[in-house]
Design a protein around this motif. Structure first.
Motif, PDB file in Angstrom:
ATOM      1  N   MET A  98      42.659  54.460  39.076  1.00 49.60           N
ATOM      2  CA  MET A  98      44.110  54.572  39.076  1.00 49.60           C
ATOM      3  C   MET A  98      44.702  53.201  39.357  1.00 49.60           C
ATOM      4  O   MET A  98      44.663  52.714  40.482  1.00 49.60           O
ATOM      5  CB  MET A  98      44.572  55.569  40.126  1.00 49.60           C
ATOM      6  N   ALA A  99      45.244  52.601  38.333  1.00 42.42           N
ATOM      7  CA  ALA A  99      45.749  51.237  38.452  1.00 42.42           C
ATOM      8  C   ALA A  99      46.848  51.123  39.493  1.00 42.42           C
ATOM      9  O   ALA A  99      46.892  50.160  40.241  1.00 42.42           O
ATOM     10  CB  ALA A  99      46.263  50.765  37.099  1.00 42.42           C
ATOM     11  N   TYR A 100      47.728  52.130  39.576  1.00 40.46           N
ATOM     12  CA  TYR A 100      48.859  51.996  40.500  1.00 40.46           C
ATOM     13  C   TYR A 100      48.386  51.960  41.942  1.00 40.46           C
ATOM     14  O   TYR A 100      48.947  51.274  42.764  1.00 40.46           O
ATOM     15  CB  TYR A 100      49.890  53.101  40.262  1.00 40.46           C
ATOM     16  N   VAL A 101      47.339  52.707  42.253  1.00 40.17           N
ATOM     17  CA  VAL A 101      46.829  52.733  43.623  1.00 40.17           C
ATOM     18  C   VAL A 101      46.215  51.383  43.966  1.00 40.17           C
ATOM     19  O   VAL A 101      46.466  50.816  45.017  1.00 40.17           O
ATOM     20  CB  VAL A 101      45.787  53.854  43.796  1.00 40.17           C
ATOM     21  N   GLN A 102      45.428  50.836  43.067  1.00 41.83           N
ATOM     22  CA  GLN A 102      44.774  49.563  43.343  1.00 41.83           C
ATOM     23  C   GLN A 102      45.804  48.452  43.526  1.00 41.83           C
ATOM     24  O   GLN A 102      45.649  47.595  44.378  1.00 41.83           O
ATOM     25  CB  GLN A 102      43.797  49.228  42.216  1.00 41.83           C
ATOM     26  N   ARG A 103      46.858  48.478  42.753  1.00 40.98           N
ATOM     27  CA  ARG A 103      47.893  47.453  42.901  1.00 40.98           C
ATOM     28  C   ARG A 103      48.549  47.569  44.277  1.00 40.98           C
ATOM     29  O   ARG A 103      48.811  46.595  44.936  1.00 40.98           O
ATOM     30  CB  ARG A 103      48.934  47.626  41.805  1.00 40.98           C
ATOM     31  N   LYS A 104      48.784  48.791  44.734  1.00 39.82           N
ATOM     32  CA  LYS A 104      49.417  49.009  46.032  1.00 39.82           C
ATOM     33  C   LYS A 104      48.517  48.507  47.158  1.00 39.82           C
ATOM     34  O   LYS A 104      48.973  47.863  48.088  1.00 39.82           O
ATOM     35  CB  LYS A 104      49.694  50.509  46.198  1.00 39.82           C
ATOM     36  N   ILE A 105      47.229  48.786  47.073  1.00 40.05           N
ATOM     37  CA  ILE A 105      46.302  48.353  48.112  1.00 40.05           C
ATOM     38  C   ILE A 105      46.193  46.836  48.123  1.00 40.05           C
ATOM     39  O   ILE A 105      46.144  46.224  49.179  1.00 40.05           O
ATOM     40  CB  ILE A 105      44.918  49.016  47.905  1.00 40.05           C
ATOM     41  N   ALA A 106      46.205  46.230  46.946  1.00 42.26           N
ATOM     42  CA  ALA A 106      46.142  44.771  46.889  1.00 42.26           C
ATOM     43  C   ALA A 106      47.341  44.173  47.614  1.00 42.26           C
ATOM     44  O   ALA A 106      47.215  43.174  48.307  1.00 42.26           O
ATOM     45  CB  ALA A 106      46.099  44.312  45.436  1.00 42.26           C
ATOM     46  N   PHE A 107      48.486  44.823  47.497  1.00 42.35           N
ATOM     47  CA  PHE A 107      49.681  44.350  48.178  1.00 42.35           C
ATOM     48  C   PHE A 107      49.505  44.442  49.690  1.00 42.35           C
ATOM     49  O   PHE A 107      49.910  43.568  50.437  1.00 42.35           O
ATOM     50  CB  PHE A 107      50.896  45.174  47.724  1.00 42.35           C
ATOM     51  N   LEU A 108      48.877  45.515  50.146  1.00 39.36           N
ATOM     52  CA  LEU A 108      48.685  45.713  51.581  1.00 39.36           C
ATOM     53  C   LEU A 108      47.614  44.781  52.135  1.00 39.36           C
ATOM     54  O   LEU A 108      47.599  44.492  53.317  1.00 39.36           O
ATOM     55  CB  LEU A 108      48.276  47.169  51.869  1.00 39.36           C
ATOM     56  N   GLY A 109      46.704  44.325  51.297  1.00 37.92           N
ATOM     57  CA  GLY A 109      45.647  43.431  51.750  1.00 37.92           C
ATOM     58  C   GLY A 109      44.463  44.187  52.327  1.00 37.92           C
ATOM     59  O   GLY A 109      44.457  45.405  52.408  1.00 37.92           O
ATOM     60  N   THR A 110      43.457  43.438  52.721  1.00 38.90           N
ATOM     61  CA  THR A 110      42.265  44.027  53.292  1.00 38.90           C
ATOM     62  C   THR A 110      42.562  44.513  54.710  1.00 38.90           C
ATOM     63  O   THR A 110      43.131  43.774  55.504  1.00 38.90           O
ATOM     64  CB  THR A 110      41.127  42.986  53.328  1.00 38.90           C
ATOM     65  N   PRO A 111      42.181  45.744  55.025  1.00 40.54           N
ATOM     66  CA  PRO A 111      42.475  46.253  56.367  1.00 40.54           C
ATOM     67  C   PRO A 111      41.808  45.413  57.456  1.00 40.54           C
ATOM     68  O   PRO A 111      40.671  44.982  57.316  1.00 40.54           O
ATOM     69  CB  PRO A 111      41.877  47.664  56.347  1.00 40.54           C
ATOM     70  N   ALA A 112      42.547  45.162  58.541  1.00 42.69           N
ATOM     71  CA  ALA A 112      41.984  44.434  59.674  1.00 42.69           C
ATOM     72  C   ALA A 112      41.163  45.393  60.534  1.00 42.69           C
ATOM     73  O   ALA A 112      41.511  46.551  60.687  1.00 42.69           O
ATOM     74  CB  ALA A 112      43.103  43.813  60.506  1.00 42.69           C
ATOM     75  N   THR A 113      40.077  44.873  61.072  1.00 45.75           N
ATOM     76  CA  THR A 113      39.196  45.680  61.903  1.00 45.75           C
ATOM     77  C   THR A 113      39.252  45.165  63.335  1.00 45.75           C
ATOM     78  O   THR A 113      39.382  43.975  63.565  1.00 45.75           O
ATOM     79  CB  THR A 113      37.742  45.572  61.383  1.00 45.75           C
ATOM     80  N   ASN A 114      39.192  46.073  64.300  1.00 42.56           N
ATOM     81  CA  ASN A 114      39.022  45.687  65.692  1.00 42.56           C
ATOM     82  C   ASN A 114      37.994  46.650  66.306  1.00 42.56           C
ATOM     83  O   ASN A 114      37.576  47.605  65.643  1.00 42.56           O
ATOM     84  CB  ASN A 114      40.363  45.677  66.432  1.00 42.56           C
ATOM     85  N   PRO A 115      37.565  46.407  67.553  1.00 41.54           N
ATOM     86  CA  PRO A 115      36.512  47.261  68.117  1.00 41.54           C
ATOM     87  C   PRO A 115      36.871  48.746  68.150  1.00 41.54           C
ATOM     88  O   PRO A 115      35.986  49.599  68.066  1.00 41.54           O
ATOM     89  CB  PRO A 115      36.346  46.708  69.541  1.00 41.54           C
ATOM     90  N   GLU A 116      38.166  49.065  68.242  1.00 43.57           N
ATOM     91  CA  GLU A 116      38.546  50.476  68.292  1.00 43.57           C
ATOM     92  C   GLU A 116      38.496  51.138  66.921  1.00 43.57           C
ATOM     93  O   GLU A 116      38.413  52.349  66.832  1.00 43.57           O
ATOM     94  CB  GLU A 116      39.956  50.624  68.877  1.00 43.57           C
ATOM     95  N   THR A 117      38.608  50.342  65.846  1.00 50.26           N
ATOM     96  CA  THR A 117      38.651  50.936  64.515  1.00 50.26           C
ATOM     97  C   THR A 117      37.403  50.651  63.678  1.00 50.26           C
ATOM     98  O   THR A 117      37.266  51.209  62.597  1.00 50.26           O
ATOM     99  CB  THR A 117      39.883  50.437  63.730  1.00 50.26           C
ATOM    100  N   LYS A 118      36.507  49.786  64.170  1.00 53.36           N
ATOM    101  CA  LYS A 118      35.337  49.417  63.372  1.00 53.36           C
ATOM    102  C   LYS A 118      34.506  50.632  62.936  1.00 53.36           C
ATOM    103  O   LYS A 118      34.112  50.711  61.767  1.00 53.36           O
ATOM    104  CB  LYS A 118      34.464  48.414  64.116  1.00 53.36           C
ATOM    105  N   PRO A 119      34.241  51.615  63.819  1.00 56.61           N
ATOM    106  CA  PRO A 119      33.472  52.786  63.360  1.00 56.61           C
ATOM    107  C   PRO A 119      34.173  53.531  62.221  1.00 56.61           C
ATOM    108  O   PRO A 119      33.509  54.033  61.307  1.00 56.61           O
ATOM    109  CB  PRO A 119      33.373  53.663  64.613  1.00 56.61           C
ATOM    110  N   PHE A 120      35.500  53.570  62.258  1.00 58.85           N
ATOM    111  CA  PHE A 120      36.244  54.229  61.190  1.00 58.85           C
ATOM    112  C   PHE A 120      36.002  53.527  59.853  1.00 58.85           C
ATOM    113  O   PHE A 120      35.681  54.163  58.854  1.00 58.85           O
ATOM    114  CB  PHE A 120      37.740  54.246  61.509  1.00 58.85           C
TER     115      PHE A 120
END
Ligand code: ZN
Length: 133
Positions: free
Chosen positions: A1-23
């Motif tokens: 789905m091109a529209y979804v990928q474009r939206k995620i590219a706008f948001l960028g790569t999700p940042a990880t921290n110790p509380e969210t790394k397992p997720f």
């Protein structure tokens, strides 16, 4: 789905921290993991170091069933490529902000049954989104 990928590219790569790394590790493995408190037995969202219900730090990560219902949804019809964003209440209890994808945007309804669908992102793990059953 091109529209979804474009939206995620706008948001960028999700940042990880110790509380969210397992997720995020779970996403990379194709699993939606949610924190569950072993003291009171409730699951919660978003991930954090203490249970928001009883303040215990005795938490474990459990794989969600992937089933849920739309709690609320907004369709961004004026976007260059329309998309839907909203909250899905998981069968496990917590509600999470997400996108509703692969659907007729005009037919989405509160209370509608949805199911987990991982969508590829650019440079990061796949993102957990939902699509109508
Ligand atoms: Zn608790």
């Amino acid at each position: 789905m091109a529209y979804v990928q474009r939206k995620i590219a706008f948001l960028g790569t999700p940042a990880t921290n110790p509380e969210t790394k397992p997720f995020w590790d779970g996403c990379a493995a194709g699993k939606l993991l949610v924190p569950k408190c072993t003291a009171c037995g409730k699951s919660h969202w978003y991930p954090r170091g203490l249970c928001p219900f009883c303040f215990s730090d005795k938490l474990e990560w459990v794989a969600a069933s992937g089933k849920g219902k739309i709690y609320t949804v907004s369709v961004m019809e004026r976007a260059e490529v329309p998309y839907a964003i909203g909250y899905v209440t998981l069968a496990e209890g917590p509600s999470m902000m997400t996108n509703i994808v692969d659907c007729d945007l005009g037919a989405l309804r509160i209370g509608q049954d949805v199911v987990l669908k991982f969508v590829p992102s650019e440079g990061g793990p796949p993102m957990p989104m939902f699509t109508p059953v």
